[in-house]
Design a protein around this motif. Structure first.
Motif, PDB file in Angstrom:
ATOM      1  N   ARG A  19       0.829  -1.207   0.000  1.00 14.81           N
ATOM      2  CA  ARG A  19       0.000   0.000   0.000  1.00 14.81           C
ATOM      3  C   ARG A  19       0.864   1.257   0.000  1.00 14.81           C
ATOM      4  NH1 ARG A  19      -3.849  -1.150   5.006  1.00 14.81           N
ATOM      5  NH2 ARG A  19      -1.811  -1.814   5.828  1.00 14.81           N
ATOM      6  N   GLY A  20       1.949   1.217   0.763  1.00 12.83           N
ATOM      7  CA  GLY A  20       2.870   2.346   0.749  1.00 12.83           C
ATOM      8  C   GLY A  20       3.540   2.507  -0.601  1.00 12.83           C
ATOM      9  N   GLY A  21       3.939   1.379  -1.209  1.00 13.85           N
ATOM     10  CA  GLY A  21       4.556   1.437  -2.536  1.00 13.85           C
ATOM     11  C   GLY A  21       3.614   1.998  -3.572  1.00 13.85           C
ATOM     12  N   ALA A  22       2.347   1.595  -3.502  1.00 13.44           N
ATOM     13  CA  ALA A  22       1.359   2.093  -4.458  1.00 13.44           C
ATOM     14  C   ALA A  22       1.110   3.587  -4.261  1.00 13.44           C
ATOM     15  CB  ALA A  22       0.057   1.314  -4.308  1.00 13.44           C
ATOM     16  N   ALA A  23       1.107   4.035  -3.009  1.00 10.53           N
ATOM     17  CA  ALA A  23       0.892   5.466  -2.734  1.00 10.53           C
ATOM     18  C   ALA A  23       2.038   6.309  -3.285  1.00 10.53           C
ATOM     19  CB  ALA A  23       0.747   5.688  -1.223  1.00 10.53           C
ATOM     20  N   ILE A  24       3.276   5.839  -3.109  1.00 11.51           N
ATOM     21  CA  ILE A  24       4.429   6.548  -3.657  1.00 11.51           C
ATOM     22  C   ILE A  24       4.346   6.573  -5.186  1.00 11.51           C
ATOM     23  CG2 ILE A  24       6.950   6.505  -3.904  1.00 11.51           C
ATOM     24  CD1 ILE A  24       7.022   5.111  -1.125  1.00 11.51           C
ATOM     25  N   PHE A  25       4.003   5.449  -5.749  1.00  9.82           N
ATOM     26  CA  PHE A  25       3.926   5.309  -7.208  1.00  9.82           C
ATOM     27  C   PHE A  25       2.936   6.297  -7.814  1.00  9.82           C
ATOM     28  CE2 PHE A  25       2.064   2.459 -10.729  1.00  9.82           C
ATOM     29  CZ  PHE A  25       2.856   3.053 -11.699  1.00  9.82           C
ATOM     30  N   VAL A  26       1.718   6.333  -7.297  1.00  5.51           N
ATOM     31  CA  VAL A  26       0.685   7.199  -7.864  1.00  5.51           C
ATOM     32  C   VAL A  26       1.085   8.669  -7.736  1.00  5.51           C
ATOM     33  CG1 VAL A  26      -1.686   8.016  -7.562  1.00  5.51           C
ATOM     34  CG2 VAL A  26      -1.207   5.564  -7.571  1.00  5.51           C
ATOM     35  N   ALA A  27       1.640   9.041  -6.582  1.00  7.95           N
ATOM     36  CA  ALA A  27       2.020  10.443  -6.377  1.00  7.95           C
ATOM     37  C   ALA A  27       3.115  10.865  -7.348  1.00  7.95           C
ATOM     38  CB  ALA A  27       2.481  10.641  -4.935  1.00  7.95           C
ATOM     39  N   ILE A  28       4.117  10.019  -7.527  1.00  2.62           N
ATOM     40  CA  ILE A  28       5.217  10.367  -8.431  1.00  2.62           C
ATOM     41  C   ILE A  28       4.767  10.311  -9.887  1.00  2.62           C
ATOM     42  CG2 ILE A  28       7.487   9.628  -9.275  1.00  2.62           C
ATOM     43  CD1 ILE A  28       8.212   8.874  -6.435  1.00  2.62           C
ATOM     44  N   ALA A  29       3.963   9.305 -10.243  1.00  2.54           N
ATOM     45  CA  ALA A  29       3.470   9.210 -11.622  1.00  2.54           C
ATOM     46  C   ALA A  29       2.629  10.427 -11.991  1.00  2.54           C
ATOM     47  CB  ALA A  29       2.657   7.922 -11.795  1.00  2.54           C
ATOM     48  N   ASP A  30       1.812  10.901 -11.069  1.00  3.62           N
ATOM     49  CA  ASP A  30       1.033  12.117 -11.325  1.00  3.62           C
ATOM     50  C   ASP A  30       1.955  13.321 -11.521  1.00  3.62           C
ATOM     51  OD1 ASP A  30      -1.471  10.973 -11.303  1.00  3.62           O
ATOM     52  OD2 ASP A  30      -1.840  11.362  -9.175  1.00  3.62           O
ATOM     53  N   LYS A  31       2.970  13.434 -10.689  1.00  7.60           N
ATOM     54  CA  LYS A  31       3.912  14.547 -10.794  1.00  7.60           C
ATOM     55  C   LYS A  31       4.641  14.525 -12.145  1.00  7.60           C
ATOM     56  CE  LYS A  31       7.182  17.596  -9.608  1.00  7.60           C
ATOM     57  NZ  LYS A  31       6.927  19.045  -9.443  1.00  7.60           N
ATOM     58  N   LEU A  32       4.977  13.320 -12.633  1.00 12.02           N
ATOM     59  CA  LEU A  32       5.726  13.189 -13.884  1.00 12.02           C
ATOM     60  C   LEU A  32       4.850  13.334 -15.119  1.00 12.02           C
ATOM     61  CD1 LEU A  32       8.076  10.169 -13.009  1.00 12.02           C
ATOM     62  CD2 LEU A  32       8.582  12.614 -12.862  1.00 12.02           C
TER      63      LEU A  32
END
Length: 477
Positions: free
Chosen positions: A263-276
């Motif tokens: 869940r933590g990995g997915a949260a980091i992923f979505v936040a960074i993917a949105d930023k990029l």
């Protein structure tokens, strides 16, 4: 560089070892691969980064087992890299000294930018060619990004965002509502030039998410490397993983050993993917370990030669006893000569060429084409999209399986007539490849073959082939 090289990658969550075997100067394959969940970072992030004794003992036991395997398989060179948990630890030097004194393993701590660079090297060389992208490697203690532009790594960055770090700081304290704020503080530090339509996903959490999407969508090829999906199409699914309870994660096809960190990995992923500004996600099974290996293999450069594929070379080195260049020459010429009949996209000559280069591997292993296709599909690990892997396998398998046997490839293949033609050309080229003095020409709906008039077995084999279209075959002096 020796024939067998081991690379050990010690992260906050797991210790991994890959043994690479070189088959020629640049040809190689993964001989063995091991993973042990050691949780070196466990208890450290809430204690000022200090490594805990139990975690260090776990790593020591894992490294002891790795050392046994290194000796057992005759590995002559070992490269050890430690990442986030060691970077953060005040007592890292004492632990590294223990590993060296008692196991003679030289564990080196790599900084975050170097870790990101190794991930970029692996992506550049071992994924299908991509001119611009940003790699994202989410580990237990940190997340690394490398910006690829025009086929080069132009910048790297490391963020103290990791799955074990989030678990200890927030999930274990039952404070998940604070996670987004913590993540966003780091995401804001990513420079705008890292933005890219293409994100290359590296690391256990991102691979676990890709694996769940493969299962959910019933994707025809189950291997993770080079699996591609549209981020917007899967974003709601990934967000549902973030908000899921632990007990419900099994419904997202997540493996149990990932429950406490996904869940933590997915949260980091979505936040960074949105930023990029991510639109497409490409999964890479190659990361730091492959980057460490390649940086040693290719030094002083970081790129394999253009149009060189280590998987193809490795298969040829190990299994193709006969010179496949003759068959490749005939395949290319047949493709061109018969183009008025087959009218195929000229780009398909590439996959036909690959199939021609490695088709003989199936004979060396005494495999029927239908089984050889499976071996080839799983042997060409690097540099091919899933669609390319499916087509190369289908070209080899079609003669045995026919149209019905290719249904499992779903929409990864072009139309069946194209596959049928490519298989026919492949088989003809293999027959011709055993007789280098032959030649042929196609005119007026006739394929005229020269230099094979007295080859009765060859003529019989060619006449047995089912032609994809009606044309005449004539054997001349």
């Amino acid at each position: 560089m020796p024939k067998r090289v081991a690379v050990i990658d010690l992260g906050s969550n797991s210790a991994r070892m890959v043994i690479f075997e070189r088959t020629s100067r640049l040809g190689f394959f993964i001989f063995r691969e091991y993973k042990i969940k050691v949780r070196l970072g466990e208890g450290a992030y809430e204690n000022g980064g200090v490594l805990q004794q139990k975690a260090m003992d776990n790593v020591f036991c894992a490294f002891s087992e790795f050392k046994h395997l290194i000796k057992f398989y005759g590995v002559k060179k070992v490269l050890c890299a430690g990442t986030s948990a060691l970077r953060d630890a005040p007592n890292a030097k004492d632990f590294i000294k223990r590993i060296f004194d008692e196991l003679s393993l030289n564990l080196k701590v790599i900084d975050g930018k170097t870790e990101a660079f190794f991930g970029g090297i692996a992506a550049l060389n071992l994924l299908s060619p991509i001119e611009q992208a940003t790699t994202l490697d989410i580990g237990g203690g940190s997340a690394e990004l490398a910006k690829i532009q025009n086929g080069k790594i132009i910048d790297t960055i490391s963020l103290n965002l990791g799955t074990v770090r989030l678990k200890e700081l927030f999930f274990d304290k039952n404070q998940p509502d604070l996670i987004d704020k913590f993540i966003n503080e780091y995401v804001l530090k990513i420079p705008d030039h890292f933005r890219s339509d293409n994100l290359i996903a590296i690391g256990g959490s991102l691979r676990a998410i890709s694996d769940s999407i493969i299962t959910k969508t019933n994707h025809p090829i189950k291997t993770l490397h080079n699996f591609h999906y549209k981020f917007d199409e899967q974003k709601d699914f990934i967000r549902a993983i973030i908000s899921s309870s632990l007990d419900n994660l099994q419904n997202f096809y997540i493996k149990k050993d990932r429950f406490d960190t996904i869940r933590g990995g997915a949260a980091i992923f979505v936040a960074i993917a949105d930023k990029l500004g991510t639109k497409s996600v490409f999964t890479s099974s190659a990361g730091v370990r492959e980057g460490v290996f390649l940086s040693n293999l290719l030094r002083p450069g970081i790129n394999l030669p253009k149009n060189f594929n280590p998987s193809i070379r490795s298969l040829q080195d190990r299994f193709c006893q006969k010179n496949s260049q003759i068959a490749l020459k005939f395949a290319n010429k047949l493709f061109k000569e018969l183009s008025p009949l087959h009218k195929l996209n000229p780009n398909l000559a590439f996959e036909l060429g690959v199939a021609s280069k490695i088709f003989n591997a199936t004979f060396s292993l005494n495999l029927e084409p239908k089984h050889g296709g499976y071996m080839i599909r799983n042997g060409i690990n690097y540099g091919f999209t899933h669609s390319q892997k499916a087509l190369i396998s289908a070209i080899i398998e079609y003669g045995d399986k026919g149209e019905a046997g290719l249904a499992n490839y779903g929409n990864l293949l072009p139309n069946i007539e194209s596959v049928r033609w490519l298989n026919y050309i492949l088989l003809l080229s293999q027959f011709f490849g055993e007789r280098a003095e032959m030649d042929f020409k196609f005119t007026q709906n006739r394929l005229e073959i020269y230099g094979a008039k007295d080859y009765f077995m060859l003529k019989d084999n060619i006449q047995k082939l089912s032609k994809p279209s009606e044309f005449e075959i004539v054997f001349s002096e």
